[in-house]
Design a protein around this motif. Structure first.
Motif, PDB file in Angstrom:
ATOM      1  N   TYR A  13       0.701  -1.192  -0.013  1.00 27.32           N
ATOM      2  CA  TYR A  13      -0.080  -0.095  -0.059  1.00 27.32           C
ATOM      3  C   TYR A  13       0.939   1.121   0.125  1.00 27.32           C
ATOM      4  O   TYR A  13       2.101   1.076   0.204  1.00 27.32           O
ATOM      5  CB  TYR A  13      -0.953  -0.142   1.332  1.00 27.32           C
ATOM      6  N   ASP A  14       0.178   2.467  -0.234  1.00 19.86           N
ATOM      7  CA  ASP A  14       1.061   3.684  -0.145  1.00 19.86           C
ATOM      8  C   ASP A  14       1.243   3.995   1.415  1.00 19.86           C
ATOM      9  O   ASP A  14       2.371   4.503   1.656  1.00 19.86           O
ATOM     10  CB  ASP A  14       0.164   4.826  -0.566  1.00 19.86           C
ATOM     11  N   ALA A  15       0.457   3.450   2.353  1.00 18.61           N
ATOM     12  CA  ALA A  15       0.511   4.082   3.583  1.00 18.61           C
ATOM     13  C   ALA A  15      -0.180   2.956   4.467  1.00 18.61           C
ATOM     14  O   ALA A  15      -1.394   2.146   4.155  1.00 18.61           O
ATOM     15  CB  ALA A  15      -0.170   5.198   3.959  1.00 18.61           C
ATOM     16  N   ILE A  16       0.588   2.520   5.718  1.00 19.52           N
ATOM     17  CA  ILE A  16      -0.287   1.693   6.530  1.00 19.52           C
ATOM     18  C   ILE A  16      -0.456   2.530   7.811  1.00 19.52           C
ATOM     19  O   ILE A  16       0.389   3.254   8.468  1.00 19.52           O
ATOM     20  CB  ILE A  16       0.533   0.593   6.922  1.00 19.52           C
ATOM     21  N   VAL A  17      -1.803   2.277   8.556  1.00 19.25           N
ATOM     22  CA  VAL A  17      -2.064   3.305   9.894  1.00 19.25           C
ATOM     23  C   VAL A  17      -2.134   1.854  10.589  1.00 19.25           C
ATOM     24  O   VAL A  17      -3.018   1.207  10.508  1.00 19.25           O
ATOM     25  CB  VAL A  17      -3.110   3.915   9.717  1.00 19.25           C
ATOM     26  N   VAL A  18      -1.499   2.007  11.680  1.00 27.02           N
ATOM     27  CA  VAL A  18      -1.504   1.173  12.981  1.00 27.02           C
ATOM     28  C   VAL A  18      -2.617   1.768  14.084  1.00 27.02           C
ATOM     29  O   VAL A  18      -2.200   2.592  14.682  1.00 27.02           O
ATOM     30  CB  VAL A  18      -0.335   0.474  13.463  1.00 27.02           C
ATOM     31  N   GLY A  19      -3.723   1.319  14.209  1.00 24.11           N
ATOM     32  CA  GLY A  19      -4.760   1.686  15.188  1.00 24.11           C
ATOM     33  C   GLY A  19      -5.638   2.262  14.471  1.00 24.11           C
ATOM     34  O   GLY A  19      -5.406   2.930  13.586  1.00 24.11           O
ATOM     35  N   SER A  20      -7.046   2.360  14.944  1.00 25.55           N
ATOM     36  CA  SER A  20      -8.149   3.024  14.568  1.00 25.55           C
ATOM     37  C   SER A  20      -8.677   3.790  15.323  1.00 25.55           C
ATOM     38  O   SER A  20     -10.041   4.187  15.293  1.00 25.55           O
ATOM     39  CB  SER A  20      -8.978   1.992  14.143  1.00 25.55           C
ATOM     40  N   GLY A  21      -8.294   4.483  16.518  1.00 27.95           N
ATOM     41  CA  GLY A  21      -8.533   5.075  17.425  1.00 27.95           C
ATOM     42  C   GLY A  21      -8.705   6.652  16.703  1.00 27.95           C
ATOM     43  O   GLY A  21      -8.921   6.894  15.842  1.00 27.95           O
ATOM     44  N   VAL A  22      -8.419   7.439  17.806  1.00 24.71           N
ATOM     45  CA  VAL A  22      -8.774   9.040  17.391  1.00 24.71           C
ATOM     46  C   VAL A  22      -7.900   9.488  16.584  1.00 24.71           C
ATOM     47  O   VAL A  22      -7.799  10.021  15.619  1.00 24.71           O
ATOM     48  CB  VAL A  22      -8.631  10.061  18.927  1.00 24.71           C
ATOM     49  N   SER A  23      -6.343   9.051  16.888  1.00 24.58           N
ATOM     50  CA  SER A  23      -5.087   9.284  16.148  1.00 24.58           C
ATOM     51  C   SER A  23      -5.202   8.419  14.490  1.00 24.58           C
ATOM     52  O   SER A  23      -4.957   9.101  13.671  1.00 24.58           O
ATOM     53  CB  SER A  23      -3.859   9.025  16.763  1.00 24.58           C
ATOM     54  N   GLY A  24      -5.434   7.171  14.577  1.00 24.26           N
ATOM     55  CA  GLY A  24      -5.468   6.515  13.567  1.00 24.26           C
ATOM     56  C   GLY A  24      -6.569   6.916  12.553  1.00 24.26           C
ATOM     57  O   GLY A  24      -6.381   6.775  11.335  1.00 24.26           O
ATOM     58  N   GLY A  25      -7.754   7.166  13.087  1.00 21.32           N
ATOM     59  CA  GLY A  25      -9.073   7.581  12.336  1.00 21.32           C
ATOM     60  C   GLY A  25      -8.343   8.900  11.574  1.00 21.32           C
ATOM     61  O   GLY A  25      -8.818   8.860  10.202  1.00 21.32           O
ATOM     62  N   TRP A  26      -8.053   9.879  12.247  1.00 22.77           N
ATOM     63  CA  TRP A  26      -7.386  10.984  11.720  1.00 22.77           C
ATOM     64  C   TRP A  26      -6.333  10.727  10.516  1.00 22.77           C
ATOM     65  O   TRP A  26      -6.426  11.327   9.344  1.00 22.77           O
ATOM     66  CB  TRP A  26      -7.055  11.904  12.476  1.00 22.77           C
TER      67      TRP A  26
END
Length: 567
Positions: A13-26
């Motif tokens: 992928y272009d980017a991976i985001v670890v976590g889906s909380g406040v920070s990860g969602g943004w």
């Protein structure tokens, strides 16, 4: 060979985001909207907006947990009983989040997509330059690499989209936000406010600044959200989308781009380091259900798993280049653990207003901004504190212990009791190297990872502050005309406020910090940490709004750096 290449391509992928909380969602919202294909990895189970909030319409007596609190206490030993009664399915069971406490510590971990954005208290306050400059001026910790002017536009950006209701005050220690109309105070709160401000110039009581939509503007309606219904069931999940959460606010626009892939039940075990490129190449993941392992690859990685989990992930990411954890050249990884200290204050009763009551179940309280060590006020401790709390009028419960029966008791139960008012202090904890978390490699969790150990406590500075926090609360309520004012101090354990911060702090010097002013790991430029782990000091205000602003700011910077081929 071609099959192997295709497999890697499918996992890239272009980017991976670890976590889906406040920070990860943004992070996911901003990166997808700026054109990147994003993989969001969440260790928790799926939780669908609206349909997934199983308890949000249930009355207290319909909650099966009420009748089995003993069983719940054993299953969720880190979860307060009052939380367990309504949202126990959202928290990770105690046996799955076991940890060692060298000193008493409280670690609450969610087990859902959306993380703590579903259960958070929604109080949303900006840091000021008083906060960003304090370390440098007082010789504490390290200097923040940013100032208020750097983050102010990003506060405005996230506030307009998330929706924050509140009242403008023009205070230097608590900058105003982009506010929706403030919620109304109750009668006793209005009276206490007038009397405090008259008796103590410089002390101001305001309605809480909360990420609940007091009114839904076009940007909110277009995102499928509605205004607050004044039910005060937020902690169970809001089907109206009336408060900020990942599910209601940041996931929908990310999904709408068609560039987001969400993978729940995904325990990220390691960030993979490429020594030739001196960059991270991807992550290793273990399926939390099947325990199967998989690798995913990306040009940029956002670590937003929550402060303790993000730092643990970096600590687990060892290589020849980083034998003590990714980005740990400074030996600061895991240190400078902070929280807010609280669980003390005062309560009292007001004998006036007997012909008045209140309406609705407002999902908000009052706030008294910091006034200690501001301007000419100087104390024998550093930093300061604010108060949350609120007022209300006693209902039928105040007669539970009364010696009455029959008709007279029934009549008494129809009449409300006195107005009451309470103040709860929230104080700043200084960053100290000795306050730390570390890996306990002698005990592995169910996914084969080292468990965490915590060695942190409040210090002498905080203990001095707590004296004022109690005395000032009592003094203000008594000056406001309340009677039977009682103080309390229930002690404060680090982690108890669920505002864990630090352990991978931002700073100007790679020798004394883990991240730079753009939330990048100093030595691994394509890895960003934007949750509570990045905080250099704690302030005394709730920190989630700052995480949002830092995440949006870092995502914008990361995309610019990608386009310029600098990461």
């Amino acid at each position: 060979m071609n099959l192997n290449i295709d497999a890697v391509k499918d996992m890239t992928y272009d980017a991976i985001v670890v976590g889906s909380g406040v920070s990860g969602g943004w992070a996911a919202k901003e990166l997808t909207e700026k054109g990147l294909r994003v993989l969001m990895l969440e260790r928790g189970r799926p939780l669908e907006h609206v349909t997934g909030y199983e308890t949000e319409q249930k009355a207290p007596w319909e909650l099966s947990e009420v009748s089995r609190l003993g069983e719940l206490s054993a299953k969720y030993p880190q979860t307060p009983e009052d939380v367990a009664k309504s949202v126990s399915p959202y928290w990770m069971p105690g046996m799955d989040t076991s940890y060692r406490q060298d000193k008493p510590f409280r670690w609450l971990r969610p087990n859902i997509v959306g993380g703590k954005s579903i259960m958070w208290g929604r109080q949303s306050y900006r840091f000021s330059d008083i906060d960003f400059e304090a370390n440098a001026k007082e010789g504490v910790g390290v200097d923040w690499p940013i100032r208020y002017k750097d983050i102010a536009p990003w506060y405005s950006y996230v506030e307009k989209f998330a929706g924050v209701s509140g009242e403008k005050l023009g205070l230097p220690q608590l900058p105003d936000s982009e506010f929706l109309p403030p919620m109304d105070m109750f009668l006793v709160e209005k009276e206490v406010r007038k009397r405090i401000e008259k008796s103590f110039p410089g002390r101001i009581m305001t309605i809480g600044r909360t990420a609940n939509l007091s009114e839904a503007q076009k940007v909110h309606v277009d995102n499928g959200r509605a205004p607050c219904q004044y039910r005060n069931q937020c902690i169970r999940g809001c089907p109206y989308g009336a408060y900020f959460s990942t599910q209601s606010c940041t996931l929908p626009p990310a999904v709408k781009t068609g560039r987001l892939t969400l993978r729940p039940n995904s325990v990220v075990t390691e960030v993979i380091y490429d020594p030739k490129k001196q960059r991270a190449s991807g992550v290793r993941v273990k399926d939390s259900v099947t325990l199967e392992s998989q690798e995913y690859f990306a040009k940029v990685i956002f670590v937003c798993a929550s402060a303790m989990a993000s730092t643990a992930l970096l600590m687990n990411s060892v290589s020849d280049r980083f034998p003590n954890g990714m980005g740990n050249d400074s030996d600061q990884l895991g240190h400078n653990l902070m929280d807010h200290h609280f669980r003390l204050g005062a309560n009292g009763q007001w004998e006036g207003g007997q012909d008045r009551y209140f309406y609705g179940r407002r999902a908000n309280g009052i706030y008294i901004p910091r006034y200690r060590n501001i301007g000419t006020d100087k104390r024998d401790y550093l930093r300061g504190f604010g108060y949350q709390g609120g007022g209300g009028r006693q209902g039928w419960q105040h007669h539970v212990a009364e010696l009455a029966f029959g008709t007279s008791l029934k009549e008494d139960l129809t009449r409300p009791g006195l107005w009451t008012m309470g103040l709860i202090g929230f104080g700043e904890q200084l960053p100290e190297y000795r306050n730390r978390m570390y890996l306990d490699k002698t005990r592995l969790d169910k996914w084969g990872l080292p468990t965490l150990a915590f060695d942190a406590e409040i210090g002498e500075n905080e203990r001095k502050m707590r004296v004022d926090m109690i005395n000032d609360a009592q003094e203000m309520l008594e000056a406001a005309g309340l009677v039977n004012v009682k103080t309390y101090d229930q002690g404060s354990v680090v982690g108890g406020a669920v505002h864990e911060m630090g352990t991978a702090r931002m700073g100007r010097d790679p020798k004394t910090s883990v991240l730079n002013g753009h939330n990048q790991i100093h030595a691994v430029k394509n890895v960003f940490v934007t949750d509570g782990a990045c905080m250099t000091s704690s302030g005394c205000v709730n920190p989630s709004l700052t995480y949002m602003a830092l995440s949006a700011r870092a995502a914008d910077f990361a995309v610019q750096e990608l386009k310029a081929q600098r990461i």
